[in-house]
Design a protein around this motif. Structure first.
Motif, PDB file in Angstrom:
ATOM      1  N   ILE A 101      14.197 -11.191  11.571  1.00 41.66           N
ATOM      2  CA  ILE A 101      13.238 -10.274  12.185  1.00 41.66           C
ATOM      3  C   ILE A 101      13.824  -9.662  13.454  1.00 41.66           C
ATOM      4  O   ILE A 101      14.640 -10.262  14.142  1.00 41.66           O
ATOM      5  CB  ILE A 101      11.910 -10.994  12.545  1.00 41.66           C
ATOM      6  CG1 ILE A 101      12.168 -12.195  13.462  1.00 41.66           C
ATOM      7  CG2 ILE A 101      11.148 -11.396  11.305  1.00 41.66           C
ATOM      8  CD1 ILE A 101      10.908 -12.853  14.007  1.00 41.66           C
ATOM      9  N   LYS A 102      13.385  -8.439  13.729  1.00 44.01           N
ATOM     10  CA  LYS A 102      13.656  -7.801  15.012  1.00 44.01           C
ATOM     11  C   LYS A 102      12.323  -7.740  15.750  1.00 44.01           C
ATOM     12  O   LYS A 102      11.303  -7.348  15.180  1.00 44.01           O
ATOM     13  CB  LYS A 102      14.210  -6.385  14.826  1.00 44.01           C
ATOM     14  CG  LYS A 102      14.534  -5.685  16.149  1.00 44.01           C
ATOM     15  CD  LYS A 102      15.140  -4.306  15.924  1.00 44.01           C
ATOM     16  CE  LYS A 102      14.081  -3.285  15.541  1.00 44.01           C
ATOM     17  NZ  LYS A 102      14.605  -1.902  15.500  1.00 44.01           N
ATOM     18  N   GLU A 141      14.268  -5.706  23.223  1.00 39.51           N
ATOM     19  CA  GLU A 141      14.360  -6.038  21.797  1.00 39.51           C
ATOM     20  C   GLU A 141      15.331  -7.187  21.584  1.00 39.51           C
ATOM     21  O   GLU A 141      16.268  -7.374  22.360  1.00 39.51           O
ATOM     22  CB  GLU A 141      14.829  -4.825  20.981  1.00 39.51           C
ATOM     23  CG  GLU A 141      13.860  -3.670  20.937  1.00 39.51           C
ATOM     24  CD  GLU A 141      14.360  -2.542  20.030  1.00 39.51           C
ATOM     25  OE1 GLU A 141      15.523  -2.636  19.556  1.00 39.51           O
ATOM     26  OE2 GLU A 141      13.617  -1.583  19.800  1.00 39.51           O
ATOM     27  N   TYR A 159       2.424  -7.185  13.137  1.00 42.13           N
ATOM     28  CA  TYR A 159       3.276  -7.314  11.952  1.00 42.13           C
ATOM     29  C   TYR A 159       3.186  -6.050  11.109  1.00 42.13           C
ATOM     30  O   TYR A 159       2.243  -5.262  11.222  1.00 42.13           O
ATOM     31  CB  TYR A 159       2.825  -8.507  11.097  1.00 42.13           C
ATOM     32  CG  TYR A 159       2.878  -9.842  11.801  1.00 42.13           C
ATOM     33  CD1 TYR A 159       4.057 -10.579  11.854  1.00 42.13           C
ATOM     34  CD2 TYR A 159       1.749 -10.378  12.410  1.00 42.13           C
ATOM     35  CE1 TYR A 159       4.107 -11.816  12.499  1.00 42.13           C
ATOM     36  CE2 TYR A 159       1.786 -11.605  13.063  1.00 42.13           C
ATOM     37  CZ  TYR A 159       2.966 -12.318  13.102  1.00 42.13           C
ATOM     38  OH  TYR A 159       3.010 -13.537  13.738  1.00 42.13           O
ATOM     39  N   GLU A 160       4.173  -5.891  10.243  1.00 45.46           N
ATOM     40  CA  GLU A 160       4.104  -4.816   9.253  1.00 45.46           C
ATOM     41  C   GLU A 160       2.990  -5.118   8.263  1.00 45.46           C
ATOM     42  O   GLU A 160       2.602  -6.270   8.065  1.00 45.46           O
ATOM     43  CB  GLU A 160       5.445  -4.704   8.529  1.00 45.46           C
ATOM     44  CG  GLU A 160       6.598  -4.289   9.439  1.00 45.46           C
ATOM     45  CD  GLU A 160       7.955  -4.429   8.760  1.00 45.46           C
ATOM     46  OE1 GLU A 160       8.580  -3.401   8.483  1.00 45.46           O
ATOM     47  OE2 GLU A 160       8.376  -5.572   8.497  1.00 45.46           O
ATOM     48  N   THR A 167       6.094  -6.412  18.619  1.00 47.03           N
ATOM     49  CA  THR A 167       6.133  -5.776  17.298  1.00 47.03           C
ATOM     50  C   THR A 167       7.243  -6.415  16.470  1.00 47.03           C
ATOM     51  O   THR A 167       8.389  -6.516  16.934  1.00 47.03           O
ATOM     52  CB  THR A 167       6.391  -4.267  17.431  1.00 47.03           C
ATOM     53  OG1 THR A 167       5.365  -3.702  18.261  1.00 47.03           O
ATOM     54  CG2 THR A 167       6.377  -3.599  16.069  1.00 47.03           C
ATOM     55  N   THR A 185      16.896  -9.815  18.009  1.00 41.86           N
ATOM     56  CA  THR A 185      16.794 -10.186  16.592  1.00 41.86           C
ATOM     57  C   THR A 185      16.917 -11.700  16.468  1.00 41.86           C
ATOM     58  O   THR A 185      17.587 -12.357  17.269  1.00 41.86           O
ATOM     59  CB  THR A 185      17.894  -9.512  15.751  1.00 41.86           C
ATOM     60  OG1 THR A 185      19.181  -9.885  16.285  1.00 41.86           O
ATOM     61  CG2 THR A 185      17.746  -8.000  15.780  1.00 41.86           C
ATOM     62  N   THR A 196       9.537  -6.484  13.102  1.00 45.24           N
ATOM     63  CA  THR A 196      10.065  -5.713  11.969  1.00 45.24           C
ATOM     64  C   THR A 196      11.032  -6.601  11.206  1.00 45.24           C
ATOM     65  O   THR A 196      11.934  -7.204  11.810  1.00 45.24           O
ATOM     66  CB  THR A 196      10.812  -4.449  12.459  1.00 45.24           C
ATOM     67  OG1 THR A 196       9.956  -3.705  13.337  1.00 45.24           O
ATOM     68  CG2 THR A 196      11.223  -3.582  11.284  1.00 45.24           C
ATOM     69  N   GLU A 197      10.844  -6.704   9.903  1.00 43.14           N
ATOM     70  CA  GLU A 197      11.704  -7.579   9.099  1.00 43.14           C
ATOM     71  C   GLU A 197      13.029  -6.895   8.785  1.00 43.14           C
ATOM     72  O   GLU A 197      13.085  -5.698   8.492  1.00 43.14           O
ATOM     73  CB  GLU A 197      10.968  -8.005   7.827  1.00 43.14           C
ATOM     74  CG  GLU A 197       9.739  -8.837   8.166  1.00 43.14           C
ATOM     75  CD  GLU A 197       9.050  -9.438   6.935  1.00 43.14           C
ATOM     76  OE1 GLU A 197       9.582  -9.256   5.818  1.00 43.14           O
ATOM     77  OE2 GLU A 197       8.012 -10.088   7.116  1.00 43.14           O
ATOM     78  N   THR A 198      14.109  -7.685   8.880  1.00 43.84           N
ATOM     79  CA  THR A 198      15.457  -7.204   8.601  1.00 43.84           C
ATOM     80  C   THR A 198      16.032  -7.993   7.421  1.00 43.84           C
ATOM     81  O   THR A 198      15.372  -8.863   6.858  1.00 43.84           O
ATOM     82  CB  THR A 198      16.356  -7.393   9.838  1.00 43.84           C
ATOM     83  OG1 THR A 198      16.488  -8.801  10.095  1.00 43.84           O
ATOM     84  CG2 THR A 198      15.755  -6.716  11.060  1.00 43.84           C
TER      85      THR A 198
END
Length: 897
Positions: free
Chosen positions: A497-498, A546, A571-572, A489, A548, A491-493
């Motif tokens: 990305i994470k 996890e 992706y989101e 999964t 980053t 997730t954009e930071t």
């Protein structure tokens, strides 16, 4: 020598270790006149490891004579004093009056006899028709545990021996085995006096064929055959040894003209393997025998590959691309085994994937990519193997690649998509991660370290570790020893990305104890440089829950570049929209393999309720200008799956069919129905894909065209109006939208098919009728007119016809006992269970299936049944959570068009 198997030697399912076979002298006589039988004798030379009065071998379905044993310590022959059989474990124990001392040599001689049946296992018969008369020939199929039904033996892969085989047969037949013939002649009492003690009735009608002694090998690789075979021959000059290896392909007279292409493929790929593995091909010849009746696709017997007609035969003037690719894939896969499996053999069946996964990767990607680059095998692997593996492995009822196989029932069940496709997928992932050259060098080191021996998983990892300097055991252990695979999964930071990993299930994310595994995931992050060119970071690995990573999210990026990793990526929604915009560009930075992977991921994630189905369809819609066949093939596969899930919702199905037609009909109009020799494989396959998809979606113009061509064929007998690549589609349209005349015409093709491709197309087409009388005739044909090897085609055809989808389940249940008896010793029951129940989609289906199997002995197919039940559950959930979203999306799409 290699490590020992994880299965303890004293397991109740394994032979005792008090003696070990060193050499077999095997004599087999074949009688092909009805009643077809075989008999003979085997003498096994033994190393006695522990003092013993008993010798235990495997034996099944054989009549055995009294055993005679000789000991170097006693220097006297003794007859067995007692013989006992264990029918369940297929073992025979011979007891002797005097003990064989530890450290001595011994020999045991056993006479045997058996029936040549059409079982497709052990030593069996196959039939063909010549001048309207049924005739027979014989051949072996011993993998995994059926050598024991041909002769008493130590039938375990770790108990390697040499074999000297003598065949006695009628003099007008041909004998084949693993090794070349050393002598052959009509029986003579003077020249063959040793045989008179075995066969008292020999005369000049018989001939005796002696074969050279094999290298040390496992019993499941022993092969022999007898019949009226003809052959084509060629040769291959080997790059390391400099030897010229004679190559032949055998089959019956009526089929031999279709065997040249397979022979040419073998001649092309054999030297490539010797070059890549840096190990000489160890045998003096390599034959292929094509059989009319064969349970598997093909079998890698050392020096004598065997397989079914559809795996090796084609008419070069009428061959479609799919048939050519199948011959290339199968022949190349089996040749890979000559090293990987035959020179070095797995220690026990737990490690079957070492054979099959590697032969799949080598035969169907690496070597095929060099020998036949026009088929784009690395890209096609994504749909043919990677997606197949992920679909199966996304079930709770999946199993690890390396799985304990204590008994014969469990061994038979692991010849599946995990041992082949997932194993090949993780090996392909490793190859891309470390670099193919280093990977292959590591494989070469592994082979050289274990020549003619047995191996386990860590032996392979040790070779690749030595070649790469990477701790491969640590990297790969969970991929082969743990069940399932991850979804990553994203997730954009603010700075990048994470990423997080969880086990993926077709019904969602795994939880609790089902989500404990942490895989080492090569992320292969694709980004773009200042010039807009793609750059891939192959060093990025997610080996914790996890992590980053810094990257510029204002530019396009994607994980799993090249779709080499064995995982899905989520992706989101906002990023998926940007990815859809990028794939729509003619100059997209995402390669063909990336676009394929994105499509398969999106549909799988929507099924698991991790993404809206409408978002996945948006991605497909963005690919309307796509020109690559393999991308469209993936889209076609996914849309057909949706149609098969929502098959009982008429409103959704009509809308979905309109959507499918809108995507594929432009290609039908652009490419037409005519095939040219100047077409690239991509163009030919795209044309076929588009026409077949429009036919499935009920495009009336396509239906009319295909029916018209078959009508012209019926009127004139001229099959030139049926292009080879459209045979399946035209036959299907003719039966599905026709009546008695069309059915009878296709049935006539089935009865006397010019090629294996045409026969399979006819079987599948006959199942598409909507007329109950014709449907009933096809069901009757399954019971009385189908070869055992072909029954799966009828089940497959019935399971995709909406009228017969549930009828086939009732048919299976009504004839369950008969089918169990018919296929008691083959893999077929698992295939039938999966084909019968896997396509069902309601709670009622699930309840009725559970009720039917509640009191059945499912030991031979329980894995396939559990996977089928999981499939039904996943479809029920998919319909529940996505019907509204799917209907709304398609309605909006239709209004906009």
């Amino acid at each position: 020598m290699s490590s020992v198997s994880s299965q303890s030697p004293d397991s109740k399912f394994r032979l005792p270790t008090n003696v070990r076979p060193q050499h077999y002298d095997l004599v087999v006589r074949t009688k092909l006149e009805e009643p077809t039988t075989f008999d003979g004798a085997v003498t096994v030379s033994l190393d006695v490891k522990e003092e013993t009065k008993t010798i235990v071998l495997n034996s099944s379905k054989l009549k055995l004579g009294q055993a005679t044993a000789w000991s170097s310590a006693l220097n006297v022959e003794q007859l067995s004093s007692d013989t006992s059989f264990d029918e369940k474990e297929k073992r025979v124990t011979f007891s002797f009056p005097n003990a064989f001392p530890a450290g001595s040599q011994a020999k045991i001689t056993i006479g045997f006899a058996g029936e040549l049946t059409g079982s497709m296992t052990g030593y069996y018969r196959s039939s063909f028709v010549e001048e309207d008369k049924t005739k027979y020939y014989s051949l072996t199929q011993f993998e995994a545990t059926d050598a024991r039904s041909a002769f008493p033996c130590f039938d375990e892969p770790g108990l390697k021996s040499t074999f000297s085989i003598t065949m006695v047969s009628k003099k007008d037949t041909v004998n084949l085995s693993n090794m070349p013939v050393t002598s052959e002649g009509v029986f003579s009492p003077n020249d063959h006096s040793d045989l008179k003690s075995i066969f008292s009735d020999l005369n000049e009608e018989w001939k005796v064929t002696k074969f050279d002694t094999t290298p040390v090998m496992s019993t499941y690789l022993v092969a022999y055959a007898n019949g009226p075979f003809e052959y084509l021959e060629s040769s291959a000059k080997m790059p390391l040894s400099g030897k010229t290896i004679p190559l032949r392909i055998y089959t019956t007279k009526d089929l031999i003209h279709q065997a040249q292409f397979a022979l040419d493929v073998k001649a092309k790929v054999l030297p490539m393997y010797e070059q890549v593995f840096e190990v000489e091909y160890p045998l003096p010849k390599l034959d292929t025998l094509v059989a009319n009746d064969f349970d598997a696709g093909a079998m890698e017997n050392w020096g004598l590959i065997t397989g079914r007609t559809s795996a090796f035969l084609l008419d070069p003037k009428k061959a479609d691309i799919a048939a050519k690719k199948r011959v290339v894939v199968v022949q190349s896969h089996e040749v890979a085994h000559m090293w990987f499996g035959n020179v070095v053999t797995m220690a026990w069946w737990d490690y079957l994937y070492l054979n099959e996964g590697f032969a799949t990767l080598m035969g169907e990607v690496i070597i095929e990519g060099t020998a036949f680059p026009e088929f784009k095998p690395n890209s096609e692997f994504i749909s043919e193997h990677l997606n197949r593996a992920l679909s199966l492995d996304a079930k709770l009822s999946s199993h690890p690649i390396e799985v304990p196989c204590p008994n014969a029932e469990s061994i038979g069940q692991i010849f599946d998509g995990l041992s082949y496709s997932k194993a090949a997928s993780v090996l392909r992932m490793l190859s891309h991660f470390v670099g193919e050259d280093k990977f292959l060098h590591g494989v070469s080191l592994y082979l050289k370290a274990h020549l003619y021996a047995n191996s386990v998983t860590n032996d392979l990892w040790a070779g690749i570790s030595q070649a790469t300097g990477i701790d491969i055991i640590k990297f790969m252990d969970n991929w082969v020893k743990k069940i399932g695979f991850p979804v990553v999964t994203v997730t954009e930071t603010t700075n990048g990305i994470k990423v997080r990993q969880d086990r993926f299930l077709e019904t969602g994310l795994a939880e609790g104890k089902d989500n404990e595994t942490i895989w080492s995931i090569p992320l292969a992050i694709l980004t773009v440089d200042a010039n807009g060119k793609p750059v891939i970071d192959r060093t990025a690995v997610l080996d914790t829950r996890e992590k980053t990573f810094e990257l510029d999210t204002t530019k396009p990026y994607k994980l799993n570049a090249g779709t080499n990793g064995v995982y899905r990526v989520l992706y989101e929604d906002s990023r998926l929209s940007k990815i859809a915009a990028e794939v729509a560009k003619p100059s997209s930075v995402f390669a063909v393999e990336d676009r394929m992977g994105l499509t398969f991921d999106a549909l799988a994630l929507s099924k698991a309720a991790l993404m809206k189905l409408s978002s996945a369809l948006n991605l497909i819609d963005a690919l309307r200008n796509e020109q690559e066949y393999l991308v469209w093939d993936g889209i076609s596969t996914n849309l057909s799956s949706l149609a098969a899930i929502w098959w009982e919702d008429g409103r959704i199905l009509d809308l979905l069919n309109a959507f499918r037609i809108s995507l594929f009909s432009p290609f039908v109009k652009k490419l037409g129905y005519e095939y040219s020799e100047s077409d690239t494989p991509d163009i030919s396959q795209l044309r076929t894909c588009a026409i077949e998809q429009c036919l499935s979606a009920k495009d009336q113009s396509v239906i009319d065209e295909l029916r018209g061509r078959f009508a012209q064929y019926m009127k004139t007998g001229d099959d030139s109006v049926i292009p080879a690549d459209l045979t399946r589609a035209i036959y299907r349209a003719a039966v599905a939208y026709g009546g008695r005349d069309e059915y009878n015409a296709v049935k006539a093709i089935f009865d006397k098919a010019p090629t294996p491709t045409a026969r399979i197309a006819a079987m599948l087409a006959m199942c598409q009728s909507k007329d109950q009388k014709l449907i009933d005739e096809t069901f009757n044909l399954i019971l009385t007119g189908s070869r055992d090897q072909d029954i799966m085609y009828f089940f497959r055809g019935m399971s995709v016809n909406d009228v017969t989808k549930r009828q086939i389940t009732k048919f299976f249940e009504k004839h369950y006992d008969e089918l169990c008896r018919r296929f008691e010793s083959t893999f077929m029951m698992r295939y039938l269970v999966e084909g019968t129940y896997g396509g069902l989609s309601t709670q009622k289906d699930l309840d009725e299936t559970n009720a039917f199997f509640k009191d059945k002995d499912t030991s031979r197919y329980h894995m396939g049944l559990a996977q089928s039940l999981d499939s039904i559950r996943a479809k029920i959930a998919y319909i529940e959570h996505s019907s509204s979203d799917l209907r709304q999306y398609l309605q909006v799409w239709k209004q906009g068009n």
